[in-house]
Scaffold this motif. Structure first.
Motif, short mmCIF file in Angstrom:
data_model
loop_
_atom_site.label_atom_id
_atom_site.label_comp_id
_atom_site.label_asym_id
_atom_site.label_seq_id
_atom_site.Cartn_x
_atom_site.Cartn_y
_atom_site.Cartn_z
N ALA A 130 50.48 50.36 46.76
CA ALA A 130 49.15 50.19 46.19
C ALA A 130 49.28 49.73 44.74
O ALA A 130 50.32 49.93 44.09
N ALA A 131 48.22 49.10 44.24
CA ALA A 131 48.20 48.63 42.86
C ALA A 131 46.77 48.66 42.34
O ALA A 131 45.80 48.58 43.11
N SER A 132 46.64 48.78 41.04
CA SER A 132 45.33 48.84 40.41
C SER A 132 45.37 48.16 39.05
O SER A 132 46.38 48.24 38.32
N LEU A 133 44.27 47.52 38.69
CA LEU A 133 44.12 46.88 37.39
C LEU A 133 42.72 47.16 36.89
O LEU A 133 41.74 46.98 37.62
N GLN A 134 42.61 47.64 35.64
CA GLN A 134 41.31 47.95 35.05
C GLN A 134 41.23 47.37 33.64
O GLN A 134 42.18 47.48 32.86
N ASN A 135 40.07 46.80 33.34
CA ASN A 135 39.80 46.28 32.00
C ASN A 135 38.40 46.67 31.59
O ASN A 135 37.48 46.66 32.42
N THR A 136 38.23 46.99 30.33
CA THR A 136 36.90 47.24 29.80
C THR A 136 36.88 46.97 28.31
O THR A 136 37.89 47.16 27.62
#
Length: 628
Positions: A130-136
């Motif tokens: 699994a992989a995740s990417l978050q930007n804010t």
């Protein structure tokens, strides 16, 4: 944030959104006193004792189960909880599946997640990735976050054996937000103000350094093996290596980088025997931590500022026996020994020589009884005694600090009948030599604590739920008193020209413990309005709480209420599609959820510096997910 609707839980995000630096308090207990474990391995940093969730973004999407336990908890988690524990486990991938999701929303927030599982294939092999990417951009200025994580597990499952290797890696780049904002800014309506990186440009205007940031990488490697010997005997061992490195860069009088490079090795092994009405578990938890703290000036010239190395070794051993005396009466006894050695050498970030060695030996007993009343009701009672050693920032303030101790007594019961369920719990957490937050934070954002001889947290937690027809109602409320019997504040004293003169003592009797609201409540209503569609609204009420331990009404976080609304639609089309829309803080309430304060006397006049953490007004997030 996923646990914020649980009883006695209050959450915070420094950037004002759910991405980036986040924390929670349970019964007012800080993150450093809440033990968090992943597959039985403690995630709390060995020195600060905090869990930095931002270092393992989206970990919740990789989990099979999460259990929140309030109070001292059990000793099988390794290092003992001292107010609450969060036990997280990654499930074995037993079915072939896959999923992906994309979300976007307010404050330029974007998230992508993907996951694929092989299930059990011939020969008992399984794998999952699994992989995740978050930007804010964040709500407050410089509240940006660019974080990512990858997860993988590979293993084999036999008739009586399981062998599994797990990797969890997180990368973090986020703006520094731990300073908060002055109260005057909040009252003036400047809710997004953040002083991090602020300076005066040559022309006299206010400018901001654009890389006032925190940067870190952390990798968890685990190897687990379990074997069933038969006749109720099971052996399970986990080896763990956690490595992390990073720095925070900030402009103060000069541009500097403060770096941390650390490694944690853990061996956890336990043997469980189940015979007739008795279940016994014995285990050992060994950990070894090495951390190097360094700082250097990078402008106007490159030069070292400090170098401090730390080592922490720990041995925990426990035995737990659960006895089913009769069909309706059961009991348990839980005994734990903890041995801790903590050494630090060299100058720290404040310029002081931090040469210290601490050796602590603790014995933590626990016991409880449970009574089943028919098929629908039960009662329980438990008592536990625990110890907790000072953390790094505590010892930086004073190496004379003592470990804190607590007696935790819990009484409660639950009842379920048809469509509804209810529970009640009374707790008394009695502290001795409590390591109490003073309300101040140091330059790295850690709270500064001190021993106070006697304090307590006492309260009642009520929860209920009902599911009539298409509706589901849930609610809980926690009512508590959180008090310090006698509190002494040490106020820095200066002459009118800011020459340090020492400290002035202020003595208080019977004050409230800071950041511990006496009222926390939640109500939630969900309805399945048509096939595959669920609408849910929830409200969270947090009572007023003080910035420090003086119970001064001028240093109080006002009570606040937040209403959220979500809509979820599931569609079956070559797999399962889920459309989610979430709106938070529907009424756009302006509030802050945390605060710190530093007080001084300057020429006999009180001077105060504070930081308030404003939370986001109305905001929305939309997500599309696909599963097969």
């Amino acid at each position: 944030m996923a646990l914020e609707l649980q009883p006695s839980v209050v959450t915070l995000n420094q950037g004002g959104t759910g991405v980036g630096y986040s924390s929670m308090r349970v019964r007012g207990v800080t993150g450093s006193q809440t033990v968090v474990s992943l597959n039985g391995i403690t995630l709390n940093d060995a020195e600060s004792q905090e869990v930095f969730w931002v270092n393992i973004p989206s970990v919740g999407s990789y989990l099979g189960s999460v259990q929140l336990q309030r109070g001292l908890g059990t000793s099988s988690n390794g290092p003992g909880a001292f107010g609450a524990s969060v036990d997280m486990d990654m499930a074995l991938p037993v079915e072939r599946s896959g999923e992906a999701s994309v979300s976007t929303g307010s404050f330029r927030t974007f998230t992508f997640r993907a996951r694929a599982s092989s299930g059990l294939i011939p020969g008992g092999i399984f794998a999952e990735f699994a992989a995740s990417l978050q930007n804010t951009q964040g709500y407050v200025r410089n509240g940006l976050a660019d974080v990512a994580s990858v997860y993988g597990t590979f293993g084999w499952r036999g008739e009586k054996d399981i062998l599994k290797a797990t990797l969890l890696h997180g990368r973090q780049h986020s703006g520094i937000t731990w300073e908060g904002m002055p109260q005057s800014r909040f009252e003036a309506g400047d809710y997004t103000y953040n002083p991090a990186g602020e300076y005066l440009a040559p022309d006299g205007t206010v400018a901001y350094y654009d890389n006032q940031s925190d940067n870190y990488r952390q990798t968890h490697l685990q190897l687990m093996y379990s074997h069933e010997f038969g006749e109720g005997l099971v052996w399970k061992t986990t080896l763990n290596r956690t490595s992390g490195s990073g720095y925070y860069e900030q402009l103060e009088e000069l541009l500097r980088r403060d770096a941390l490079d650390n490694t944690l090795h853990v061996c956890r092994t336990e043997l469980t025997l189940t015979r007739n009405r008795l279940k016994s578990t014995a285990g050992i938890y060994l950990s070894s931590y090495n951390g190097d703290h360094t700082g250097r000036e990078i402008s106007p010239e490159v030069q070292p500022l400090y170098s401090n190395s730390a080592r922490k070794r720990e041995l925990d051993a426990w035995i737990r026996c659960e006895w089913q005396a009769t069909p309706i009466l059961s009991s348990y006894v839980d005994l734990q020994y903890r041995g801790v050695n903590h050494t630090m050498d060299g100058p720290d970030e404040y310029g002081q020589v931090l040469d210290f060695e601490g050796n602590w030996r603790f014995f933590n007993p626990r016991a409880g009884v449970m009574l089943a009343i028919g098929r629908c009701s039960s009662l329980f009672a438990s008592a536990a005694f625990g110890h907790k050693e000072p953390g790094r920032s505590d010892l930086q303030a004073s190496t004379a600090l003592k470990p804190e101790r607590m007696l935790d007594i819990e009484l409660g019961g639950s009842h379920s009948s048809g469509i509804w369920r209810g529970s009640a719990n009374i707790y008394c957490m009695e502290y001795f030599d409590m390591l109490l937050e003073t309300g101040r934070i140091n330059a790295a954002g850690y709270t500064v604590r001190e021993n106070t001889p006697r304090a307590w947290r006492r309260g009642i937690e009520l929860a209920a739920s009902a599911s009539p027809g298409i509706f589901r109602f849930e609610g809980n409320v926690s009512l508590s008193t959180n008090r310090v019997k006698e509190y002494t504040a040490y106020v820095d004293t200066y002459s009118p020209d800011w020459t340090f003169l020492g400290q002035t003592k202020e003595r208080y009797d019977g004050t409230d413990i800071l950041l511990s609201p006496s009222l926390v409540g939640m109500v939630s209503v969900a309805a399945s309005v048509w096939k595959g569609c669920t609408v849910r609204t929830s409200g969270k009420l947090v009572g007023s709480q003080f910035w420090d331990n003086t119970s001064n009404p001028d240093r109080r976080i006002p009570a606040y209420y937040v209403q959220n609304l979500s809509l979820s639609q599931t569609l079956q089309f070559h797999g399962e599609w889920v459309l989610d829309l979430a709106a938070e803080n529907l009424f756009s309430n302006r509030y802050y959820a945390d605060a710190w304060v530093w007080r001084a006397l300057v020429g006999g006049v009180e001077y105060m510096s504070e930081g308030l953490f404003a939370q986001a007004p109305f905001n929305v997030q939309a997500r599309v997910s696909y599963r097969f």
